[in-house]
Design a protein around this motif. Structure first.
Motif, PDB file in Angstrom:
ATOM      1  N   MET A   1       0.823  -1.201   0.000  1.00 20.14           N
ATOM      2  CA  MET A   1       0.000   0.000   0.000  1.00 20.14           C
ATOM      3  C   MET A   1       0.865   1.264   0.000  1.00 20.14           C
ATOM      4  N   ARG A   2       1.922   1.235   0.789  1.00 19.25           N
ATOM      5  CA  ARG A   2       2.730   2.450   0.893  1.00 19.25           C
ATOM      6  C   ARG A   2       3.499   2.742  -0.382  1.00 19.25           C
ATOM      7  N   ALA A   3       3.859   1.704  -1.110  1.00 20.00           N
ATOM      8  CA  ALA A   3       4.674   1.896  -2.303  1.00 20.00           C
ATOM      9  C   ALA A   3       3.849   2.237  -3.535  1.00 20.00           C
ATOM     10  N   GLU A   4       2.544   2.096  -3.435  1.00 19.44           N
ATOM     11  CA  GLU A   4       1.712   2.376  -4.603  1.00 19.44           C
ATOM     12  C   GLU A   4       1.655   3.877  -4.876  1.00 19.44           C
ATOM     13  N   PRO A   5       1.826   4.289  -6.133  1.00 16.76           N
ATOM     14  CA  PRO A   5       1.703   5.722  -6.442  1.00 16.76           C
ATOM     15  C   PRO A   5       0.245   6.161  -6.330  1.00 16.76           C
ATOM     16  N   LYS A   6       0.072   7.407  -5.935  1.00 15.19           N
ATOM     17  CA  LYS A   6      -1.287   7.940  -5.817  1.00 15.19           C
ATOM     18  C   LYS A   6      -1.872   8.144  -7.198  1.00 15.19           C
ATOM     19  N   LYS A   7      -3.137   7.880  -7.298  1.00 18.63           N
ATOM     20  CA  LYS A   7      -3.805   8.075  -8.577  1.00 18.63           C
ATOM     21  C   LYS A   7      -4.104   9.547  -8.764  1.00 18.63           C
ATOM     22  N   LYS A   8      -3.798  10.055  -9.932  1.00 19.58           N
ATOM     23  CA  LYS A   8      -4.049  11.472 -10.215  1.00 19.58           C
ATOM     24  C   LYS A   8      -5.521  11.673 -10.516  1.00 19.58           C
ATOM     25  N   LYS A   9      -5.999  12.799 -10.020  1.00 16.35           N
ATOM     26  CA  LYS A   9      -7.390  13.131 -10.300  1.00 16.35           C
ATOM     27  C   LYS A   9      -7.489  13.619 -11.731  1.00 16.35           C
ATOM     28  N   LYS A  10      -8.587  13.293 -12.364  1.00 11.00           N
ATOM     29  CA  LYS A  10      -8.800  13.771 -13.725  1.00 11.00           C
ATOM     30  C   LYS A  10      -9.187  15.235 -13.655  1.00 11.00           C
ATOM     31  N   VAL A  11      -8.406  16.079 -14.352  1.00 11.12           N
ATOM     32  CA  VAL A  11      -8.649  17.505 -14.348  1.00 11.12           C
ATOM     33  C   VAL A  11      -9.478  17.866 -15.567  1.00 11.12           C
ATOM     34  N   ASP A  12     -10.499  18.658 -15.308  1.00 13.79           N
ATOM     35  CA  ASP A  12     -11.363  19.108 -16.391  1.00 13.79           C
ATOM     36  C   ASP A  12     -10.572  20.098 -17.244  1.00 13.79           C
ATOM     37  N   PRO A  13     -10.446  19.891 -18.546  1.00  9.91           N
ATOM     38  CA  PRO A  13      -9.653  20.793 -19.381  1.00  9.91           C
ATOM     39  C   PRO A  13     -10.206  22.215 -19.386  1.00  9.91           C
ATOM     40  N   LYS A  14     -11.536  22.369 -19.246  1.00  7.84           N
ATOM     41  CA  LYS A  14     -12.109  23.717 -19.232  1.00  7.84           C
ATOM     42  C   LYS A  14     -11.671  24.474 -17.993  1.00  7.84           C
ATOM     43  N   ARG A  15     -11.636  23.785 -16.850  1.00  6.79           N
ATOM     44  CA  ARG A  15     -11.199  24.437 -15.612  1.00  6.79           C
ATOM     45  C   ARG A  15      -9.742  24.886 -15.726  1.00  6.79           C
ATOM     46  N   GLU A  16      -8.924  24.034 -16.310  1.00  4.77           N
ATOM     47  CA  GLU A  16      -7.504  24.366 -16.475  1.00  4.77           C
ATOM     48  C   GLU A  16      -7.343  25.605 -17.353  1.00  4.77           C
ATOM     49  N   ILE A  17      -8.120  25.695 -18.418  1.00  2.00           N
ATOM     50  CA  ILE A  17      -8.047  26.850 -19.325  1.00  2.00           C
ATOM     51  C   ILE A  17      -8.496  28.104 -18.593  1.00  2.00           C
ATOM     52  N   VAL A  18      -9.555  28.015 -17.798  1.00  2.00           N
ATOM     53  CA  VAL A  18     -10.061  29.173 -17.044  1.00  2.00           C
ATOM     54  C   VAL A  18      -8.998  29.642 -16.047  1.00  2.00           C
ATOM     55  N   ALA A  19      -8.333  28.704 -15.377  1.00  2.00           N
ATOM     56  CA  ALA A  19      -7.304  29.071 -14.410  1.00  2.00           C
ATOM     57  C   ALA A  19      -6.140  29.783 -15.108  1.00  2.00           C
ATOM     58  N   ARG A  20      -5.740  29.298 -16.276  1.00  2.00           N
ATOM     59  CA  ARG A  20      -4.665  29.952 -17.030  1.00  2.00           C
ATOM     60  C   ARG A  20      -5.058  31.358 -17.445  1.00  2.00           C
ATOM     61  N   GLU A  21      -6.315  31.529 -17.851  1.00  2.00           N
ATOM     62  CA  GLU A  21      -6.799  32.863 -18.253  1.00  2.00           C
ATOM     63  C   GLU A  21      -6.748  33.820 -17.069  1.00  2.00           C
ATOM     64  N   ARG A  22      -7.150  33.329 -15.876  1.00  2.00           N
ATOM     65  CA  ARG A  22      -7.092  34.172 -14.683  1.00  2.00           C
ATOM     66  C   ARG A  22      -5.663  34.614 -14.402  1.00  2.00           C
ATOM     67  N   LEU A  23      -4.714  33.688 -14.517  1.00  2.00           N
ATOM     68  CA  LEU A  23      -3.306  34.040 -14.299  1.00  2.00           C
ATOM     69  C   LEU A  23      -2.814  35.059 -15.314  1.00  2.00           C
ATOM     70  N   LYS A  24      -3.231  34.921 -16.558  1.00  5.30           N
ATOM     71  CA  LYS A  24      -2.833  35.886 -17.595  1.00  5.30           C
ATOM     72  C   LYS A  24      -3.366  37.270 -17.274  1.00  5.30           C
ATOM     73  N   LYS A  25      -4.640  37.344 -16.801  1.00  7.14           N
ATOM     74  CA  LYS A  25      -5.222  38.637 -16.443  1.00  7.14           C
ATOM     75  C   LYS A  25      -4.459  39.278 -15.297  1.00  7.14           C
ATOM     76  N   LYS A  26      -4.094  38.481 -14.284  1.00  6.79           N
ATOM     77  CA  LYS A  26      -3.330  39.012 -13.150  1.00  6.79           C
ATOM     78  C   LYS A  26      -1.979  39.550 -13.605  1.00  6.79           C
ATOM     79  N   LEU A  27      -1.313  38.810 -14.511  1.00 11.48           N
ATOM     80  CA  LEU A  27      -0.027  39.272 -15.025  1.00 11.48           C
ATOM     81  C   LEU A  27      -0.168  40.586 -15.782  1.00 11.48           C
ATOM     82  N   LYS A  28      -1.220  40.722 -16.585  1.00 11.58           N
ATOM     83  CA  LYS A  28      -1.432  41.964 -17.335  1.00 11.58           C
ATOM     84  C   LYS A  28      -1.651  43.129 -16.386  1.00 11.58           C
ATOM     85  N   LYS A  29      -2.400  42.905 -15.294  1.00 12.86           N
ATOM     86  CA  LYS A  29      -2.632  43.965 -14.310  1.00 12.86           C
ATOM     87  C   LYS A  29      -1.324  44.391 -13.663  1.00 12.86           C
ATOM     88  N   MET A  30      -0.499  43.397 -13.331  1.00 11.46           N
ATOM     89  CA  MET A  30       0.780  43.705 -12.691  1.00 11.46           C
ATOM     90  C   MET A  30       1.695  44.470 -13.637  1.00 11.46           C
TER      91      MET A  30
END
Length: 157
Positions: A1-30
């Protein structure tokens, strides 16, 4: 059990794109906000901080503490002196063994000895020139040299 790698959660591609857009907006403000410069006065010491009354005096030490510190300094000086002597002895022994090896080499072959003793100019790249500043030569008229005159001349009309 201890040696087994953790299973990665499936990330929704739309959420990932939204998060990247938010970061881009913050960078533009800065980037839009100009960086604040620190006033140069903040780096200058004011006269009230340079008063002689602000200088701390050394604490008064007891006689025992003064004696302890003096003995400690003497012990340290003795330790450093011994360290220096050991270093000097090791250097002398290395030089002596080098001298003996060169003597043996001279007995074996004169050419090898000459090659071993010869200085290697590439070992320390040294380039020496004469003095940079000399006394001025009297009545010397230096040349102007070549240059392009780009001074703007305005003519009144």
């Amino acid at each position: 059990m201890r040696a087994e790698p953790k299973k990665k959660k499936k990330v929704d591609p739309k959420r990932e794109i939204v998060a990247r857009e938010r970061l881009k907006k913050k960078l533009k403000k800065m980037e839009r906000v100009a960086p604040e410069f620190i006033p140069i006065e903040d780096f200058m010491t004011t006269s009230k901080h340079q008063e002689e009354s602000r200088i701390r005096s050394a604490p008064q030490l007891s006689a025992e503490e003064q004696e302890r510190r003096a003995l400690l300094l003497k012990k340290w000086a003795l330790f450093k002196q011994e360290e220096h002597k050991v270093e000097q002895r090791s250097i002398e022994s290395l030089l002596e063994s080098q001298r003996k090896a060169l003597d043996e080499l001279r007995l074996e072959s004169k050419e090898l000895y000459e090659a071993a003793v010869r200085c290697d100019p590439t070992l320390f790249p040294l380039e020496s020139r004469g003095p940079c500043h000399t006394a001025p030569i009297p009545n010397y008229n230096p040349p102007d040299g070549k240059y392009n005159d780009i001074t703007k001349v305005y003519v009144q009309q």
